[in-house]
Scaffold this motif. Structure first.
Motif, PDB file in Angstrom:
ATOM      1  N   TYR A 199       0.845  -1.195   0.000  1.00  0.00           N
ATOM      2  CA  TYR A 199       0.000   0.000   0.000  1.00  0.00           C
ATOM      3  C   TYR A 199       0.885   1.252   0.000  1.00  0.00           C
ATOM      4  CZ  TYR A 199      -4.214   2.710   1.234  1.00  0.00           C
ATOM      5  OH  TYR A 199      -5.266   3.577   1.234  1.00  0.00           O
ATOM      6  N   ARG A 200       1.933   1.224   0.854  1.00  0.00           N
ATOM      7  CA  ARG A 200       2.861   2.357   0.899  1.00  0.00           C
ATOM      8  C   ARG A 200       3.578   2.528  -0.440  1.00  0.00           C
ATOM      9  NH1 ARG A 200       4.415   0.065   6.026  1.00  0.00           N
ATOM     10  NH2 ARG A 200       6.210  -0.970   5.070  1.00  0.00           N
ATOM     11  N   ALA A 201       4.064   1.417  -0.982  1.00  0.00           N
ATOM     12  CA  ALA A 201       4.800   1.494  -2.248  1.00  0.00           C
ATOM     13  C   ALA A 201       3.899   2.068  -3.338  1.00  0.00           C
ATOM     14  CB  ALA A 201       5.300   0.108  -2.652  1.00  0.00           C
ATOM     15  N   TYR A 202       2.665   1.587  -3.381  1.00  0.00           N
ATOM     16  CA  TYR A 202       1.741   2.060  -4.424  1.00  0.00           C
ATOM     17  C   TYR A 202       1.471   3.557  -4.273  1.00  0.00           C
ATOM     18  CZ  TYR A 202       0.537  -2.477  -6.453  1.00  0.00           C
ATOM     19  OH  TYR A 202       0.578  -3.662  -7.127  1.00  0.00           O
ATOM     20  N   CYS A 209       4.251   9.369 -10.224  1.00  0.00           N
ATOM     21  CA  CYS A 209       3.773   9.420 -11.613  1.00  0.00           C
ATOM     22  C   CYS A 209       2.935  10.678 -11.865  1.00  0.00           C
ATOM     23  CB  CYS A 209       2.975   8.168 -11.961  1.00  0.00           C
ATOM     24  SG  CYS A 209       4.035   6.728 -12.180  1.00  0.00           S
ATOM     25  N   GLY A 210       2.700  11.436 -10.823  1.00  0.00           N
ATOM     26  CA  GLY A 210       2.051  12.732 -11.002  1.00  0.00           C
ATOM     27  C   GLY A 210       0.542  12.690 -11.154  1.00  0.00           C
ATOM     28  N   VAL A 211      -0.094  11.583 -10.721  1.00  0.00           N
ATOM     29  CA  VAL A 211      -1.545  11.512 -10.869  1.00  0.00           C
ATOM     30  C   VAL A 211      -2.263  11.788  -9.541  1.00  0.00           C
ATOM     31  CG1 VAL A 211      -1.700  10.022 -12.875  1.00  0.00           C
ATOM     32  CG2 VAL A 211      -1.405   8.983 -10.613  1.00  0.00           C
ATOM     33  N   ARG A 212      -3.486  12.296  -9.653  1.00  0.00           N
ATOM     34  CA  ARG A 212      -4.366  12.405  -8.499  1.00  0.00           C
ATOM     35  C   ARG A 212      -5.079  11.072  -8.375  1.00  0.00           C
ATOM     36  NH1 ARG A 212      -7.930  15.451 -10.539  1.00  0.00           N
ATOM     37  NH2 ARG A 212      -6.654  16.145 -12.255  1.00  0.00           N
ATOM     38  N   TRP A 213      -4.922  10.411  -7.220  1.00  0.00           N
ATOM     39  CA  TRP A 213      -5.439   9.058  -7.083  1.00  0.00           C
ATOM     40  C   TRP A 213      -6.130   8.880  -5.745  1.00  0.00           C
ATOM     41  CZ3 TRP A 213      -3.526   6.302  -2.943  1.00  0.00           C
ATOM     42  CH2 TRP A 213      -2.368   6.829  -2.342  1.00  0.00           C
ATOM     43  N   GLU A 230      -8.489  -0.994  -4.375  1.00  0.00           N
ATOM     44  CA  GLU A 230      -8.155  -0.578  -5.730  1.00  0.00           C
ATOM     45  C   GLU A 230      -7.581   0.828  -5.662  1.00  0.00           C
ATOM     46  OE1 GLU A 230     -11.663  -2.871  -8.260  1.00  0.00           O
ATOM     47  OE2 GLU A 230     -12.083  -0.996  -7.229  1.00  0.00           O
ATOM     48  N   PHE A 231      -6.636   1.101  -6.545  1.00  0.00           N
ATOM     49  CA  PHE A 231      -6.081   2.447  -6.655  1.00  0.00           C
ATOM     50  C   PHE A 231      -6.675   3.067  -7.906  1.00  0.00           C
ATOM     51  CE2 PHE A 231      -2.954   2.568  -3.255  1.00  0.00           C
ATOM     52  CZ  PHE A 231      -2.982   1.235  -2.867  1.00  0.00           C
ATOM     53  N   MET A 232      -7.382   4.152  -7.697  1.00  0.00           N
ATOM     54  CA  MET A 232      -8.135   4.780  -8.777  1.00  0.00           C
ATOM     55  C   MET A 232      -7.538   6.136  -9.127  1.00  0.00           C
ATOM     56  SD  MET A 232     -10.773   2.876  -9.548  1.00  0.00           S
ATOM     57  CE  MET A 232     -11.880   1.635  -8.850  1.00  0.00           C
ATOM     58  N   VAL A 233      -7.343   6.338 -10.420  1.00  0.00           N
ATOM     59  CA  VAL A 233      -6.983   7.661 -10.911  1.00  0.00           C
ATOM     60  C   VAL A 233      -8.288   8.329 -11.339  1.00  0.00           C
ATOM     61  CG1 VAL A 233      -5.889   8.874 -12.835  1.00  0.00           C
ATOM     62  CG2 VAL A 233      -4.624   7.109 -11.601  1.00  0.00           C
ATOM     63  N   LEU A 234      -8.602   9.446 -10.711  1.00  0.00           N
ATOM     64  CA  LEU A 234      -9.888  10.078 -11.006  1.00  0.00           C
ATOM     65  C   LEU A 234      -9.853  10.701 -12.400  1.00  0.00           C
ATOM     66  CD1 LEU A 234     -10.661  11.665  -7.544  1.00  0.00           C
ATOM     67  CD2 LEU A 234     -11.259   9.412  -8.454  1.00  0.00           C
ATOM     68  N   ALA A 422     -15.925   9.230 -11.229  1.00  0.00           N
ATOM     69  CA  ALA A 422     -15.432   8.211 -12.156  1.00  0.00           C
ATOM     70  C   ALA A 422     -13.935   8.031 -11.964  1.00  0.00           C
ATOM     71  CB  ALA A 422     -15.726   8.631 -13.588  1.00  0.00           C
ATOM     72  N   GLY A 423     -13.478   6.793 -12.031  1.00  0.00           N
ATOM     73  CA  GLY A 423     -12.054   6.536 -11.844  1.00  0.00           C
ATOM     74  C   GLY A 423     -11.542   5.440 -12.764  1.00  0.00           C
ATOM     75  N   ILE A 424     -10.239   5.483 -13.004  1.00  0.00           N
ATOM     76  CA  ILE A 424      -9.561   4.434 -13.768  1.00  0.00           C
ATOM     77  C   ILE A 424      -8.808   3.576 -12.764  1.00  0.00           C
ATOM     78  CG2 ILE A 424      -7.781   3.952 -15.494  1.00  0.00           C
ATOM     79  CD1 ILE A 424      -8.278   6.844 -16.564  1.00  0.00           C
ATOM     80  N   GLU A 425      -9.097   2.283 -12.741  1.00  0.00           N
ATOM     81  CA  GLU A 425      -8.401   1.401 -11.800  1.00  0.00           C
ATOM     82  C   GLU A 425      -6.998   1.130 -12.337  1.00  0.00           C
ATOM     83  OE1 GLU A 425     -10.076  -2.618 -11.202  1.00  0.00           O
ATOM     84  OE2 GLU A 425      -7.997  -3.186 -10.819  1.00  0.00           O
TER      85      GLU A 425
END
Ligand code: ATP
Ligand code: MG
Length: 589
Positions: A199-202, A209-213, A230-234, A422-425
């Motif tokens: 979880y920490r690494a992710y 990577c510069g994304v809002r997640w 799940e890790f979601m990029v909005l 909405a998010g991208i997994e």
């Protein structure tokens, strides 16, 4: 290698000839003015137009040199952060023998999503959609004692999934790159610690990577196990929906998001059967009787492993399939088809309701507990019941969390309100527990000499999907705006009028200076118009652009343009290098 040691040992310095490759005149980055016809979303459009990507067939892509550079940057970040948490890299084959998948029972259960083939002797193989079986076998055969644990192994490589609907470019491909990791621990607490480490690494990976997640509670689906995030990029194009509370931080995939129920109470009136000729849908009945949809009890008939089950939700809500699957403990269920209504004529289609509904399990959503003044089907053609009170007029077998949450619902954990986005997994992590170690016999002997099953976890990142997700969050209509740490280069050096001898010389000098600073620079050494050069530069999306144009002629200064913000500054070439270096320093690169 330690400085000086290499020279002492007589090992020659590697000749880094990066600059040769980064001359645009030689770069294979075919840009396009027009969007490809099949590209529905920005990342797909811009990665193809920018010469990063080409489509081979549905869900299958070539990565061109600029695309590979971005991919390697993302992979580099992932490697660093995985290694930092003690994970070790392996490479496992894509081609997987059927026998391994028989052991876990997934050869048949994985279904059509697995690409399958036979070798010349007729033996069955699958192209790996995921690697739990492979890795469990590897570890099972090569560890024996508690001293060998814990262990975390990962790889970065191609995965194959014959998706029903490949689409949106890299977001849902059939061949894609995944980082998959698997942890092996002595006990549950060890497994939880490994999970926390991932979880920490992710968290660090997606930050870098510069994304809002956002990390959300998730279902475990075909992979199995109990706990998962799940890790979601909005992003608007995301196929997933997440519900989250800004107050307390609760966040879950909409498929299983909980919400606090408020008591339902419709117009008070005595229980009565009323005529509702031809009124079957929630909309029709609520319109006809003049009641709010939420004061209707929607009675959904499901066929569960061949048997009918009634599922009740308020008229304005949907039952969630994932929630149902968890409750029913099987994925073998579906809403009644026409044929089922014919096979079970005791259920009157359009007028089925829970009062007097005998011989069938009735599962009610939590919101119906104690509901009064409700309307429901009467199990008689063209009639409904009004004034229904749950508990008095009928008693469901169970009250469960079945209805899907919606934007604006009360948070289940605090006084706040749920938002849905909405998010991208881009990643998912699982506590698998004993699922694979029991079925595949992955055990170790503990300190007392007793044989115990290994506790496992698994952890995936869709590397190519992440690349597209970054673009979804970082672009404008002219092209991509790469975050510095994943950009194909740091600086795009764009001299205008390159055909002029002195301009060419100045550009070459600056190019060399920037390279000496340790920066990655793409030099546009083409004799093209400013318009062509800028259009390509916008498409490439390299964070810093240095323009050598008229200003340079007049003052010896360059124009620094920041792709992400559109800021411009006229500065000396030395300052330019310093500024980019500084920005890199800020991200620790
Ligand atoms: P989805 O629900 O989007 O189909 P999944 O939950 O089946 O994905 P996992 O088994 O969790 O996927 O795989 C780990 C990661 O691999 C996902 O989080 C996602 O980022 C990525 N991934 C999965 N399927 C695809 C695909 N078809 N194309 C690109 N990336 C994918
Ligand atoms: Mg997943």
């Amino acid at each position: 290698m330690v400085r000086g040691l290499r020279e002492k040992a007589g090992i020659p310095r590697p000749e880094v000839k990066m600059e040769e490759k980064m001359r645009q005149s030689r770069l294979f980055a075919p840009t396009l003015k027009e969007s490809p016809a099949d590209a529905e979303i920005a990342s797909h459009r811009l990665l193809v137009r920018g010469g990063f990507l080409r489509r081979v067939a549905s869900g299958i892509y070539d990565f061109l040199p600029l695309g590979v550079r971005v991919l390697r940057k993302i992979e580099g970040i992932i490697r660093e952060e995985m290694n930092r948490e003690g994970a070790q890299e392996v490479v496992l084959p894509i081609l997987q023998p059927r026998e391994l998948w028989e052991e876990s029972g997934r050869w048949s259960r994985y279904g059509d999503e697995m690409m399958r083939l036979k070798d010349r002797a007729g033996r069955d193989f699958g192209l790996g959609p995921t690697h739990e079986e492979m890795i469990t076998a590897l570890v099972r055969d090569n560890i024996s004692s508690y001293r060998d644990l814990p262990l975390n192994l990962y790889q970065i490589g191609a995965k194959f999934r014959d998706e029903v609907r490949p689409r949106f470019g890299l977001l849902r491909a059939r061949e894609f790159i995944m980082k998959d990791a698997y942890s092996f621990d002595r006990d549950e607490e060890g497994m939880r610690e490994s999970y926390r480490a991932m979880y920490r690494a992710y968290s660090r990976i997606f930050d870098r990577c510069g994304v809002r997640w956002m990390a959300v509670e998730a279902d475990t689906g075909l992979i199995g196990g109990d706990v998962s995030h799940e890790f979601m990029v909005l992003a608007g194009v995301g196929e997933d929906r997440v519900a989250y509370c800004e107050g307390c931080g609760y966040a879950a995939n909409i498929n299983l998001a909980e919400f606090r129920r408020e008591p339902l109470s419709g117009p008070e009136r005595p229980l009565e059967k009323v005529s509702t000729p031809g009124q079957k849908t929630v909309e029709e009945v609520s319109g006809f009787l003049g009641v709010e949809p939420r004061h209707l009890i929607k009675c959904l008939m499901y066929l569960v492993e061949g048997k009918p089950v009634a599922v009740l939700v308020p008229g304005d809500r949907e039952a969630g399939e994932v929630k149902l699957e968890r409750v029913l403990g099987t994925s073998e269920f579906r809403l009644f088809h026409q044929g089922d209504w014919d096979n079970f004529p005791q259920y009157v289609q359009g007028f089925v309701g829970p009062v007097g509904l005998d011989g069938v399990d009735v599962l009610a959503d939590l919101s119906l507990r104690g509901a009064r003044g409700m309307v429901c089907g009467s199990n008689e053609e063209d009639h409904h019941l009004v004034g229904v009170e749950v508990g008095r007029d009928f008693q469901p077998n169970r009250f469960l969390d079945l209805a899907l949450a919606r934007d604006g619902d009360p948070c289940p954990r605090c006084e706040g309100v749920l938002r849905v986005a909405a998010g991208i997994e881009v990643g998912q992590i699982f506590q698998l527990g004993l699922k694979y170690s029991l079925s595949m016999g992955c055990t170790y002997t503990d300190e007392k000499g007793e044989e115990r099953p290994v506790h496992m976890g698994c952890y995936g990142i869709g590397v190519t999907r992440l690349m597209a997700a970054i673009v979804e969050q970082h672009h404008d209509e002219r092209g991509i705006r790469w975050p510095l740490e994943v950009a194909p280069a740091h600086v795009h050096l764009v001299p205008l009028n390159y055909e002029k001898e002195e301009r060419r010389k100045a550009a070459e000098d600056l190019y060399r200076q920037l390279l000496e600073e340790g920066l990655e620079v793409l030099l546009d050494d083409r004799e093209e118009s400013a318009g062509v050069k800028f259009a390509d530069s916008d498409l490439f999306g390299i964070p810093y652009r240095l323009v050598l144009g008229r200003v340079y002629e007049e003052s010896g200064k360059v124009e620094l343009q920041v792709r992400s913000t559109g800021e411009r500054a006229v500065i000396s070439p030395e300052e330019a290098a310093g500024q980019v270096r500084q920005a890199l320093g800020r991200i620790g690169a």
